[in-house]
Design a protein around this motif. Structure first.
Motif, PDB file in Angstrom:
ATOM      1  N   GLY A 116     -17.760  23.164  34.813  1.00 18.62           N
ATOM      2  CA  GLY A 116     -18.206  21.973  35.548  1.00 18.62           C
ATOM      3  C   GLY A 116     -19.297  21.204  34.832  1.00 18.62           C
ATOM      4  O   GLY A 116     -19.715  20.141  35.285  1.00 18.62           O
ATOM      5  N   GLY A 117     -19.781  21.750  33.703  1.00 22.84           N
ATOM      6  CA  GLY A 117     -20.808  21.050  32.920  1.00 22.84           C
ATOM      7  C   GLY A 117     -20.290  19.683  32.463  1.00 22.84           C
ATOM      8  O   GLY A 117     -19.097  19.525  32.199  1.00 22.84           O
ATOM      9  N   LEU A 118     -21.189  18.701  32.417  1.00 16.40           N
ATOM     10  CA  LEU A 118     -20.768  17.383  31.945  1.00 16.40           C
ATOM     11  C   LEU A 118     -20.478  17.459  30.449  1.00 16.40           C
ATOM     12  O   LEU A 118     -21.167  18.157  29.704  1.00 16.40           O
ATOM     13  CB  LEU A 118     -21.853  16.338  32.241  1.00 16.40           C
ATOM     14  CG  LEU A 118     -22.008  16.010  33.734  1.00 16.40           C
ATOM     15  CD1 LEU A 118     -23.286  15.208  33.992  1.00 16.40           C
ATOM     16  CD2 LEU A 118     -20.788  15.248  34.253  1.00 16.40           C
ATOM     17  N   ALA A 160     -20.797  30.035  36.665  1.00 17.19           N
ATOM     18  CA  ALA A 160     -19.524  30.030  37.394  1.00 17.19           C
ATOM     19  C   ALA A 160     -19.497  28.972  38.497  1.00 17.19           C
ATOM     20  O   ALA A 160     -18.433  28.675  39.045  1.00 17.19           O
ATOM     21  CB  ALA A 160     -19.284  31.413  38.008  1.00 17.19           C
ATOM     22  N   ASN A 161     -20.657  28.419  38.807  1.00 13.18           N
ATOM     23  CA  ASN A 161     -20.751  27.440  39.885  1.00 13.18           C
ATOM     24  C   ASN A 161     -20.251  26.071  39.399  1.00 13.18           C
ATOM     25  O   ASN A 161     -20.951  25.354  38.686  1.00 13.18           O
ATOM     26  CB  ASN A 161     -22.218  27.356  40.351  1.00 13.18           C
ATOM     27  CG  ASN A 161     -22.441  26.249  41.358  1.00 13.18           C
ATOM     28  OD1 ASN A 161     -21.488  25.651  41.873  1.00 13.18           O
ATOM     29  ND2 ASN A 161     -23.700  25.956  41.633  1.00 13.18           N
ATOM     30  N   GLU A 162     -19.054  25.704  39.831  1.00  9.90           N
ATOM     31  CA  GLU A 162     -18.439  24.466  39.324  1.00  9.90           C
ATOM     32  C   GLU A 162     -19.183  23.225  39.783  1.00  9.90           C
ATOM     33  O   GLU A 162     -19.039  22.154  39.204  1.00  9.90           O
ATOM     34  CB  GLU A 162     -16.982  24.380  39.790  1.00  9.90           C
ATOM     35  CG  GLU A 162     -16.149  25.479  39.205  1.00  9.90           C
ATOM     36  CD  GLU A 162     -14.678  25.350  39.557  1.00  9.90           C
ATOM     37  OE1 GLU A 162     -14.244  24.249  39.926  1.00  9.90           O
ATOM     38  OE2 GLU A 162     -13.980  26.375  39.453  1.00  9.90           O
ATOM     39  N   LYS A 163     -19.967  23.374  40.828  1.00 11.09           N
ATOM     40  CA  LYS A 163     -20.681  22.198  41.346  1.00 11.09           C
ATOM     41  C   LYS A 163     -21.879  21.840  40.470  1.00 11.09           C
ATOM     42  O   LYS A 163     -22.309  20.687  40.443  1.00 11.09           O
ATOM     43  CB  LYS A 163     -21.121  22.429  42.784  1.00 11.09           C
ATOM     44  CG  LYS A 163     -19.942  22.485  43.721  1.00 11.09           C
ATOM     45  CD  LYS A 163     -20.349  22.165  45.152  1.00 11.09           C
ATOM     46  CE  LYS A 163     -19.113  22.157  46.027  1.00 11.09           C
ATOM     47  NZ  LYS A 163     -19.159  23.156  47.092  1.00 11.09           N
ATOM     48  N   GLY A 164     -22.430  22.815  39.796  1.00 11.09           N
ATOM     49  CA  GLY A 164     -23.545  22.550  38.872  1.00 11.09           C
ATOM     50  C   GLY A 164     -22.991  21.864  37.625  1.00 11.09           C
ATOM     51  O   GLY A 164     -22.159  22.432  36.922  1.00 11.09           O
ATOM     52  N   GLN A 165     -23.462  20.642  37.358  1.00 13.62           N
ATOM     53  CA  GLN A 165     -22.840  19.883  36.259  1.00 13.62           C
ATOM     54  C   GLN A 165     -23.619  19.970  34.950  1.00 13.62           C
ATOM     55  O   GLN A 165     -23.502  19.096  34.096  1.00 13.62           O
ATOM     56  CB  GLN A 165     -22.662  18.431  36.679  1.00 13.62           C
ATOM     57  CG  GLN A 165     -21.573  18.294  37.743  1.00 13.62           C
ATOM     58  CD  GLN A 165     -21.259  16.849  38.064  1.00 13.62           C
ATOM     59  OE1 GLN A 165     -22.132  16.106  38.457  1.00 13.62           O
ATOM     60  NE2 GLN A 165     -20.003  16.455  37.903  1.00 13.62           N
ATOM     61  N   THR A 166     -24.425  21.008  34.819  1.00 12.04           N
ATOM     62  CA  THR A 166     -25.205  21.124  33.580  1.00 12.04           C
ATOM     63  C   THR A 166     -25.103  22.494  32.942  1.00 12.04           C
ATOM     64  O   THR A 166     -25.757  22.751  31.931  1.00 12.04           O
ATOM     65  CB  THR A 166     -26.690  20.851  33.875  1.00 12.04           C
ATOM     66  OG1 THR A 166     -27.070  21.707  34.933  1.00 12.04           O
ATOM     67  CG2 THR A 166     -26.939  19.415  34.245  1.00 12.04           C
ATOM     68  N   LEU A 184     -13.067  23.976  31.033  1.00 11.97           N
ATOM     69  CA  LEU A 184     -14.353  23.910  31.737  1.00 11.97           C
ATOM     70  C   LEU A 184     -14.623  22.532  32.330  1.00 11.97           C
ATOM     71  O   LEU A 184     -15.570  22.353  33.086  1.00 11.97           O
ATOM     72  CB  LEU A 184     -15.498  24.294  30.781  1.00 11.97           C
ATOM     73  CG  LEU A 184     -15.422  25.700  30.167  1.00 11.97           C
ATOM     74  CD1 LEU A 184     -16.632  25.949  29.264  1.00 11.97           C
ATOM     75  CD2 LEU A 184     -15.345  26.787  31.240  1.00 11.97           C
ATOM     76  N   LEU A 185     -13.792  21.562  31.963  1.00 12.07           N
ATOM     77  CA  LEU A 185     -14.006  20.195  32.464  1.00 12.07           C
ATOM     78  C   LEU A 185     -13.360  20.044  33.836  1.00 12.07           C
ATOM     79  O   LEU A 185     -12.135  19.952  33.952  1.00 12.07           O
ATOM     80  CB  LEU A 185     -13.420  19.181  31.476  1.00 12.07           C
ATOM     81  CG  LEU A 185     -13.695  17.700  31.785  1.00 12.07           C
ATOM     82  CD1 LEU A 185     -15.191  17.389  31.717  1.00 12.07           C
ATOM     83  CD2 LEU A 185     -12.930  16.800  30.815  1.00 12.07           C
ATOM     84  N   THR A 186     -14.180  20.021  34.867  1.00  6.92           N
ATOM     85  CA  THR A 186     -13.645  19.884  36.229  1.00  6.92           C
ATOM     86  C   THR A 186     -13.296  18.420  36.496  1.00  6.92           C
ATOM     87  O   THR A 186     -13.737  17.522  35.769  1.00  6.92           O
ATOM     88  CB  THR A 186     -14.697  20.334  37.264  1.00  6.92           C
ATOM     89  OG1 THR A 186     -15.890  19.583  37.035  1.00  6.92           O
ATOM     90  CG2 THR A 186     -14.993  21.804  37.162  1.00  6.92           C
ATOM     91  N   GLU A 187     -12.551  18.194  37.551  1.00  5.54           N
ATOM     92  CA  GLU A 187     -12.177  16.810  37.917  1.00  5.54           C
ATOM     93  C   GLU A 187     -13.428  15.971  38.141  1.00  5.54           C
ATOM     94  O   GLU A 187     -13.519  14.831  37.698  1.00  5.54           O
ATOM     95  CB  GLU A 187     -11.299  16.817  39.183  1.00  5.54           C
ATOM     96  CG  GLU A 187      -9.820  16.994  38.903  1.00  5.54           C
ATOM     97  CD  GLU A 187      -9.276  16.105  37.780  1.00  5.54           C
ATOM     98  OE1 GLU A 187      -9.485  14.872  37.856  1.00  5.54           O
ATOM     99  OE2 GLU A 187      -8.664  16.634  36.837  1.00  5.54           O
ATOM    100  N   ALA A 188     -14.421  16.556  38.841  1.00  5.53           N
ATOM    101  CA  ALA A 188     -15.649  15.803  39.149  1.00  5.53           C
ATOM    102  C   ALA A 188     -16.376  15.401  37.871  1.00  5.53           C
ATOM    103  O   ALA A 188     -16.848  14.261  37.732  1.00  5.53           O
ATOM    104  CB  ALA A 188     -16.563  16.647  40.027  1.00  5.53           C
TER     105      ALA A 188
END
Ligand code: SD4
Length: 337
Positions: A98-100, A88-94, A167-171
């Motif tokens: 927020g996953g890449l 659930a942590n959008e900052k974690g990108q893996t 699931l694709l965040t802006e970052a």
């Protein structure tokens, strides 16, 4: 009977009986030859206090898992709830939201769970559903199968009440756009891309379970699945012995069936630390291994509550929560050059 009910019943009757018989047969077989083959270390030592370990620096996730154990939850509940924190942590990108994405811009998730009975469930190439680890648990508990993929996994999750989201965040979208400028047609395998969460827990009964969840390698080829949802590679539990989870370049973990290997090495008497080191050596000592270009890390726990972690390169770490201490521990590593 509805299809779903049929599936559930099948798991509880026919297939369940088959497994039950197999287990009974194992238990009844007390021949010396069989004992030698199994070579299970004796577990006479005092039971360790509940423990949670996870790959990388995931203090909030291990805290959640320990909270579950402290409230009398079992090890499976603990690893599921712990992994959900990172999903659930959008900052974690893996992992999770927020996953890449892959090189086409799609976020695709892989996850698995394994419990004290050796039951397991997995999902691969799951899209638009953030808690892949919970879907994997449902596969284990509500179907006679071990693994569901892609659209089938998604439809199954929807039938279980999961909801879809982007699931694709802006970052992560921005990072992907940047990558596309120089896009090289090969997997990016430097260590910054590896952040899968793998978690192992032992509850107050001394029972061990594990989970692993990831969005896989950043900018992978569409359809690529790594080690994380593959039982024996990304995760393996044998409640008589211990458990192991892997992170890093999944292809290399799969080629050596890494987590199974670590557990089997512990069965032969190695400590979790020794077993992780030996499994890493299997990778780097291969003829023509190009290990300098990729990372693999293992963490392991045994039935006595001892833990170990080891990686090819520096900066891999394990988060460990035991006896009130929740800490990040830097792992030993092979490549000192
Ligand atoms: C994979 N093992 O898909 C995963 C990647 C990983 O942090 O560990 N990411 O190969």
């Amino acid at each position: 009977m509805k299809r779903r009910d049929f599936i559930k019943n099948a798991s509880l009757t026919g297939m369940g009986l088959a497994v039950g018989n197999a287990l009974t047969n194992c238990e009844e077989n007390t021949s010396d030859q069989n004992k030698e083959l199994t070579n299970t270390p004796k577990n006479n030592s005092k039971r360790a206090s509940p423990i949670v370990v996870a790959t990388w620096h995931v203090i909030s996730a291990t805290a959640k898992a320990m909270e579950v154990l402290n409230q009398d939850g079992n090890a499976l509940d603990a690893v599921e709830q712990g992994c959900r924190i990172e999903e659930a942590n959008e900052k974690g990108q893996t992992v999770g939201k927020g996953g890449l994405p892959d090189r086409d811009g799609n976020v695709t998730l892989d996850a698995c769970v394994m419990d004290k009975h050796g039951n397991c469930g997995a999902v691969v190439y799951l899209q638009n559903i953030k808690h892949a680890v919970s879907v994997a648990r449902k596969v284990m508990e509500d179907t006679p199968h071990v693994m569901l993929a892609g659209e089938g996994a998604k439809q199954f999750a929807l039938s279980k009440g999961f909801t879809t989201e982007n699931l694709l965040t802006e970052a992560s979208k921005e990072a992907w756009e940047k990558w596309k400028i120089e896009a090289q047609y090969k997997p990016i395998i430097n260590i910054e891309n590896h952040d899968t969460i793998g978690m192992l827990a032992m509850d107050k009964n001394g029972d061990i379970s594990g989970a692993c969840t990831t969005s896989g390698l950043a900018y992978k080829l569409g359809g690529r699945v790594g080690d994380s949802p593959i039982i024996g590679s990304g995760l393996f539990i044998d409640n008589e012995i211990g458990g192991c989870v892997a992170t890093g370049l999944g292809e290399e973990v799969v080629k050596t069936v890494g987590s199974f290997l670590v557990v089997e090495l512990m069965r032969q008497g190695k400590s979790p630390q020794e077993a992780c080191e030996e499994a890493i050596k299997r990778i780097v000592n291969k003829p023509n291994s190009n290990y300098k270009n990729f990372q693999v890390g293992y963490i392991a726990i045994n039935k006595q509550g001892e833990t170990g972690s080891y990686a090819i390169h520096q900066w891999f770490s394990m988060t460990k929560f035991q006896n009130g201490v929740n800490e990040q521990i830097q792992s030993g590593y092979f490549n000192k050059t």
